[in-house]
Design a protein around this motif. Sequence first.
Motif, PDB file in Angstrom:
ATOM      1  N   ARG A  76       0.821  -1.216   0.000  1.00  6.25           N
ATOM      2  CA  ARG A  76       0.000   0.000   0.000  1.00  6.25           C
ATOM      3  C   ARG A  76       0.852   1.262   0.000  1.00  6.25           C
ATOM      4  NH1 ARG A  76      -2.669  -2.904   3.892  1.00  6.25           N
ATOM      5  NH2 ARG A  76      -1.759  -1.686   5.592  1.00  6.25           N
ATOM      6  N   CYS A  77       1.950   1.264   0.736  1.00  6.20           N
ATOM      7  CA  CYS A  77       2.698   2.501   0.985  1.00  6.20           C
ATOM      8  C   CYS A  77       3.826   2.786  -0.001  1.00  6.20           C
ATOM      9  CB  CYS A  77       3.262   2.473   2.399  1.00  6.20           C
ATOM     10  SG  CYS A  77       1.984   2.403   3.666  1.00  6.20           S
ATOM     11  N   MET A  78       4.457   1.756  -0.538  1.00  3.92           N
ATOM     12  CA  MET A  78       5.621   1.977  -1.404  1.00  3.92           C
ATOM     13  C   MET A  78       5.339   2.896  -2.593  1.00  3.92           C
ATOM     14  SD  MET A  78       8.604   0.920  -0.495  1.00  3.92           S
ATOM     15  CE  MET A  78       9.574   0.811  -1.994  1.00  3.92           C
ATOM     16  N   PRO A  79       4.235   2.716  -3.325  1.00  2.00           N
ATOM     17  CA  PRO A  79       4.017   3.599  -4.479  1.00  2.00           C
ATOM     18  C   PRO A  79       3.978   5.079  -4.079  1.00  2.00           C
ATOM     19  CG  PRO A  79       2.533   1.720  -4.590  1.00  2.00           C
ATOM     20  CD  PRO A  79       3.197   1.674  -3.242  1.00  2.00           C
ATOM     21  N   LYS A  80       3.309   5.397  -2.994  1.00  2.55           N
ATOM     22  CA  LYS A  80       3.214   6.791  -2.553  1.00  2.55           C
ATOM     23  C   LYS A  80       4.582   7.308  -2.106  1.00  2.55           C
ATOM     24  CE  LYS A  80       0.929  10.498  -1.417  1.00  2.55           C
ATOM     25  NZ  LYS A  80       0.411  11.378  -2.432  1.00  2.55           N
ATOM     26  N   LEU A  81       5.332   6.486  -1.382  1.00  3.35           N
ATOM     27  CA  LEU A  81       6.655   6.900  -0.916  1.00  3.35           C
ATOM     28  C   LEU A  81       7.608   7.130  -2.079  1.00  3.35           C
ATOM     29  CD1 LEU A  81       6.971   4.550   2.167  1.00  3.35           C
ATOM     30  CD2 LEU A  81       6.489   7.003   2.167  1.00  3.35           C
ATOM     31  N   LEU A  82       7.542   6.280  -3.075  1.00  2.00           N
ATOM     32  CA  LEU A  82       8.393   6.462  -4.255  1.00  2.00           C
ATOM     33  C   LEU A  82       7.988   7.697  -5.040  1.00  2.00           C
ATOM     34  CD1 LEU A  82       8.725   2.756  -5.446  1.00  2.00           C
ATOM     35  CD2 LEU A  82      10.423   4.138  -4.210  1.00  2.00           C
ATOM     36  N   GLU A  83       6.701   7.916  -5.164  1.00  2.00           N
ATOM     37  CA  GLU A  83       6.191   9.101  -5.865  1.00  2.00           C
ATOM     38  C   GLU A  83       6.658  10.387  -5.180  1.00  2.00           C
ATOM     39  OE1 GLU A  83       1.903  11.312  -6.134  1.00  2.00           O
ATOM     40  OE2 GLU A  83       1.906   9.146  -6.367  1.00  2.00           O
ATOM     41  N   GLU A  84       6.640  10.396  -3.853  1.00  2.00           N
ATOM     42  CA  GLU A  84       7.038  11.577  -3.077  1.00  2.00           C
ATOM     43  C   GLU A  84       8.539  11.635  -2.811  1.00  2.00           C
ATOM     44  OE1 GLU A  84       5.088  14.113  -2.168  1.00  2.00           O
ATOM     45  OE2 GLU A  84       3.331  13.199  -3.080  1.00  2.00           O
ATOM     46  N   MET A  96       3.431  10.732  13.116  1.00  2.55           N
ATOM     47  CA  MET A  96       2.185  10.144  12.600  1.00  2.55           C
ATOM     48  C   MET A  96       1.347  11.159  11.834  1.00  2.55           C
ATOM     49  SD  MET A  96       0.779   7.480  15.448  1.00  2.55           S
ATOM     50  CE  MET A  96      -0.856   7.615  14.768  1.00  2.55           C
ATOM     51  N   ASN A  97       1.288  12.388  12.323  1.00  5.53           N
ATOM     52  CA  ASN A  97       0.492  13.417  11.638  1.00  5.53           C
ATOM     53  C   ASN A  97       1.036  13.698  10.247  1.00  5.53           C
ATOM     54  OD1 ASN A  97      -1.362  13.751  13.714  1.00  5.53           O
ATOM     55  ND2 ASN A  97      -0.051  15.212  14.766  1.00  5.53           N
ATOM     56  N   GLU A 102       0.532  14.569   5.123  1.00  3.39           N
ATOM     57  CA  GLU A 102       1.358  14.870   3.947  1.00  3.39           C
ATOM     58  C   GLU A 102       1.441  13.714   2.959  1.00  3.39           C
ATOM     59  OE1 GLU A 102       2.125  17.883   3.573  1.00  3.39           O
ATOM     60  OE2 GLU A 102       1.727  18.514   5.613  1.00  3.39           O
ATOM     61  N   LEU A 103       1.362  12.475   3.471  1.00  8.67           N
ATOM     62  CA  LEU A 103       1.510  11.330   2.581  1.00  8.67           C
ATOM     63  C   LEU A 103       0.215  10.543   2.389  1.00  8.67           C
ATOM     64  CD1 LEU A 103       5.008  10.105   3.775  1.00  8.67           C
ATOM     65  CD2 LEU A 103       4.453  11.351   1.683  1.00  8.67           C
ATOM     66  N   GLY A 104      -0.830  10.915   3.128  1.00 10.95           N
ATOM     67  CA  GLY A 104      -2.122  10.281   2.935  1.00 10.95           C
ATOM     68  C   GLY A 104      -2.240   8.878   3.494  1.00 10.95           C
ATOM     69  N   PHE A 105      -1.408   8.505   4.458  1.00  9.67           N
ATOM     70  CA  PHE A 105      -1.495   7.183   5.064  1.00  9.67           C
ATOM     71  C   PHE A 105      -2.721   7.101   5.960  1.00  9.67           C
ATOM     72  CE2 PHE A 105       3.302   5.967   5.064  1.00  9.67           C
ATOM     73  CZ  PHE A 105       3.312   6.047   3.691  1.00  9.67           C
ATOM     74  N   THR A 106      -3.252   5.908   6.105  1.00  8.50           N
ATOM     75  CA  THR A 106      -4.344   5.703   7.047  1.00  8.50           C
ATOM     76  C   THR A 106      -3.781   5.793   8.465  1.00  8.50           C
ATOM     77  OG1 THR A 106      -4.018   3.314   7.210  1.00  8.50           O
ATOM     78  CG2 THR A 106      -5.500   4.116   5.450  1.00  8.50           C
ATOM     79  N   LEU A 107      -4.669   5.979   9.421  1.00  4.10           N
ATOM     80  CA  LEU A 107      -4.245   6.021  10.816  1.00  4.10           C
ATOM     81  C   LEU A 107      -3.539   4.727  11.204  1.00  4.10           C
ATOM     82  CD1 LEU A 107      -4.159   7.327  13.607  1.00  4.10           C
ATOM     83  CD2 LEU A 107      -6.454   6.442  14.011  1.00  4.10           C
ATOM     84  N   GLY A 108      -4.101   3.597  10.773  1.00  2.66           N
ATOM     85  CA  GLY A 108      -3.507   2.297  11.098  1.00  2.66           C
ATOM     86  C   GLY A 108      -2.103   2.136  10.547  1.00  2.66           C
ATOM     87  N   ASP A 109      -1.904   2.512   9.272  1.00  2.82           N
ATOM     88  CA  ASP A 109      -0.577   2.406   8.664  1.00  2.82           C
ATOM     89  C   ASP A 109       0.409   3.362   9.328  1.00  2.82           C
ATOM     90  OD1 ASP A 109      -1.434   0.431   6.949  1.00  2.82           O
ATOM     91  OD2 ASP A 109      -1.617   1.754   5.204  1.00  2.82           O
TER      92      ASP A 109
END
Length: 122
Positions: A76-84, A96-97, A102-109
């Motif tokens: 779930r997270c790698m594509p967004k992290l690579l994009e940013e 966490m905030n 800034e990265l759009g992660f869910t609270l759980g992630d």
Amino acid sequence: KKRATGHVWEARISLGPGKVEYLGIFETEIEAARAWNAKALQYGKSGLNKIPKEGNNAKEELKMFLCNINEDLAARCMPKLLEEKVDLEVIRLLDMNDLRKELGFTLGDALKIAVATGQRKG
């Protein structure tokens, strides 16, 4: 201090009570962190930002870190992290905030990552 403003990063450094020097706007958090570090060294400040490694090793290190938490989280997270253009050293600096806002992660992630980086207890 670095903060995201849309898709750019603004850097400034505190020089004492009521004194802040604006360092500029940067395309990535890494560039903003480098600018802050350079100015901090000029003023003899400690607590420099850890600048992430460049290249493919940084990408693999981040993927391994996320997979060790949870393979689904990594997917779930790698594509967004690579994009940013965010890598493991930057992840360790974000709270966490920041991960959520800034990265759009869910609270759980964001919570799983914060626990893995030692920012929160599990």
